[in-house]
Motif scaffolding. Sequence first.
Motif, PDB file in Angstrom:
ATOM      1  N   ARG A  40       0.821  -1.210   0.000  1.00 43.01           N
ATOM      2  CA  ARG A  40       0.000   0.000   0.000  1.00 43.01           C
ATOM      3  C   ARG A  40       0.852   1.254   0.000  1.00 43.01           C
ATOM      4  O   ARG A  40       0.539   2.225  -0.696  1.00 43.01           O
ATOM      5  CB  ARG A  40      -0.945  -0.005   1.195  1.00 43.01           C
ATOM      6  CG  ARG A  40      -1.975  -1.133   1.168  1.00 43.01           C
ATOM      7  CD  ARG A  40      -2.692  -1.235   2.476  1.00 43.01           C
ATOM      8  NE  ARG A  40      -1.764  -1.529   3.573  1.00 43.01           N
ATOM      9  CZ  ARG A  40      -2.133  -1.608   4.840  1.00 43.01           C
ATOM     10  NH1 ARG A  40      -3.389  -1.410   5.187  1.00 43.01           N
ATOM     11  NH2 ARG A  40      -1.240  -1.887   5.769  1.00 43.01           N
ATOM     12  N   ASP A  41       1.935   1.265   0.787  1.00 43.91           N
ATOM     13  CA  ASP A  41       2.743   2.479   0.883  1.00 43.91           C
ATOM     14  C   ASP A  41       4.242   2.214   0.786  1.00 43.91           C
ATOM     15  O   ASP A  41       5.040   3.139   0.923  1.00 43.91           O
ATOM     16  CB  ASP A  41       2.441   3.211   2.199  1.00 43.91           C
ATOM     17  CG  ASP A  41       2.715   2.361   3.422  1.00 43.91           C
ATOM     18  OD1 ASP A  41       2.392   2.821   4.537  1.00 43.91           O
ATOM     19  OD2 ASP A  41       3.253   1.233   3.276  1.00 43.91           O
ATOM     20  N   GLY A  42       4.626   0.964   0.564  1.00 45.65           N
ATOM     21  CA  GLY A  42       6.040   0.625   0.438  1.00 45.65           C
ATOM     22  C   GLY A  42       6.785   0.582   1.756  1.00 45.65           C
ATOM     23  O   GLY A  42       8.015   0.421   1.763  1.00 45.65           O
ATOM     24  N   SER A  43       6.076   0.712   2.855  1.00 40.18           N
ATOM     25  CA  SER A  43       6.755   0.679   4.144  1.00 40.18           C
ATOM     26  C   SER A  43       7.293  -0.719   4.411  1.00 40.18           C
ATOM     27  O   SER A  43       6.778  -1.715   3.880  1.00 40.18           O
ATOM     28  CB  SER A  43       5.806   1.103   5.256  1.00 40.18           C
ATOM     29  OG  SER A  43       4.677   0.252   5.310  1.00 40.18           O
ATOM     30  N   THR A  44       8.325  -0.765   5.235  1.00 40.16           N
ATOM     31  CA  THR A  44       8.969  -2.038   5.532  1.00 40.16           C
ATOM     32  C   THR A  44       9.012  -2.291   7.032  1.00 40.16           C
ATOM     33  O   THR A  44       8.950  -1.360   7.840  1.00 40.16           O
ATOM     34  CB  THR A  44      10.401  -2.085   4.976  1.00 40.16           C
ATOM     35  OG1 THR A  44      11.140  -0.981   5.514  1.00 40.16           O
ATOM     36  CG2 THR A  44      10.410  -1.999   3.461  1.00 40.16           C
ATOM     37  N   TYR A  45       9.111  -3.549   7.364  1.00 40.21           N
ATOM     38  CA  TYR A  45       9.229  -3.972   8.761  1.00 40.21           C
ATOM     39  C   TYR A  45      10.373  -4.966   8.853  1.00 40.21           C
ATOM     40  O   TYR A  45      10.572  -5.794   7.956  1.00 40.21           O
ATOM     41  CB  TYR A  45       7.939  -4.643   9.221  1.00 40.21           C
ATOM     42  CG  TYR A  45       8.131  -5.523  10.443  1.00 40.21           C
ATOM     43  CD1 TYR A  45       8.381  -6.887  10.310  1.00 40.21           C
ATOM     44  CD2 TYR A  45       8.111  -4.978  11.720  1.00 40.21           C
ATOM     45  CE1 TYR A  45       8.596  -7.695  11.413  1.00 40.21           C
ATOM     46  CE2 TYR A  45       8.317  -5.765  12.832  1.00 40.21           C
ATOM     47  CZ  TYR A  45       8.561  -7.125  12.684  1.00 40.21           C
ATOM     48  OH  TYR A  45       8.776  -7.907  13.773  1.00 40.21           O
ATOM     49  N   TYR A  46      11.106  -4.881   9.953  1.00 38.35           N
ATOM     50  CA  TYR A  46      12.162  -5.849  10.226  1.00 38.35           C
ATOM     51  C   TYR A  46      12.066  -6.298  11.682  1.00 38.35           C
ATOM     52  O   TYR A  46      11.870  -5.482  12.576  1.00 38.35           O
ATOM     53  CB  TYR A  46      13.543  -5.236   9.989  1.00 38.35           C
ATOM     54  CG  TYR A  46      13.778  -4.813   8.561  1.00 38.35           C
ATOM     55  CD1 TYR A  46      13.547  -3.513   8.153  1.00 38.35           C
ATOM     56  CD2 TYR A  46      14.212  -5.735   7.618  1.00 38.35           C
ATOM     57  CE1 TYR A  46      13.753  -3.125   6.839  1.00 38.35           C
ATOM     58  CE2 TYR A  46      14.428  -5.365   6.299  1.00 38.35           C
ATOM     59  CZ  TYR A  46      14.190  -4.058   5.921  1.00 38.35           C
ATOM     60  OH  TYR A  46      14.391  -3.695   4.611  1.00 38.35           O
ATOM     61  N   ALA A  47      12.247  -7.578  11.887  1.00 40.28           N
ATOM     62  CA  ALA A  47      12.337  -8.077  13.250  1.00 40.28           C
ATOM     63  C   ALA A  47      13.584  -7.497  13.908  1.00 40.28           C
ATOM     64  O   ALA A  47      14.584  -7.220  13.235  1.00 40.28           O
ATOM     65  CB  ALA A  47      12.408  -9.604  13.248  1.00 40.28           C
TER      66      ALA A  47
END
Length: 128
Positions: free
Chosen positions: A54-61
């Motif tokens: 949706r917005d290209g945001s990323t998540y990382y553990a």
Amino acid sequence: QPELVESGGGLVQPGGSLRLSCAARGFPLDNYAIGWVRQAPGKEREGVSYIDNRDGSTYYAASVKGRFTISRDNAKNTVYLQMNSLNREDTAVYYCAADRTATMFLDPSILPDDYDHWGQGTQVTVSS
């Protein structure tokens, strides 16, 4: 038949790097959040990273932040996971998954069948 095909796993020494690829076949990746979930023997499944369509945001553990980078190439219908500074705790089978709900990747109790798409996995072994 829609499927996700992972590649790029292997054996690497501590401190080394690998790049995993996840190619979507039969459906467009840009309709989904795409992420990587890993499973080590005797350990809980862990959502390593995802990228939100949706917005290209990323998540990382927390365990991989600063060492792993996720990216997507919609033209190639492929997602990548660049893994640097690998250590023995990164040893696991890495699965690519796609779902319309990005937060799926944050819940380790979510089963593979719950995802819209789930790959066959690629083994990453970090050992000297």
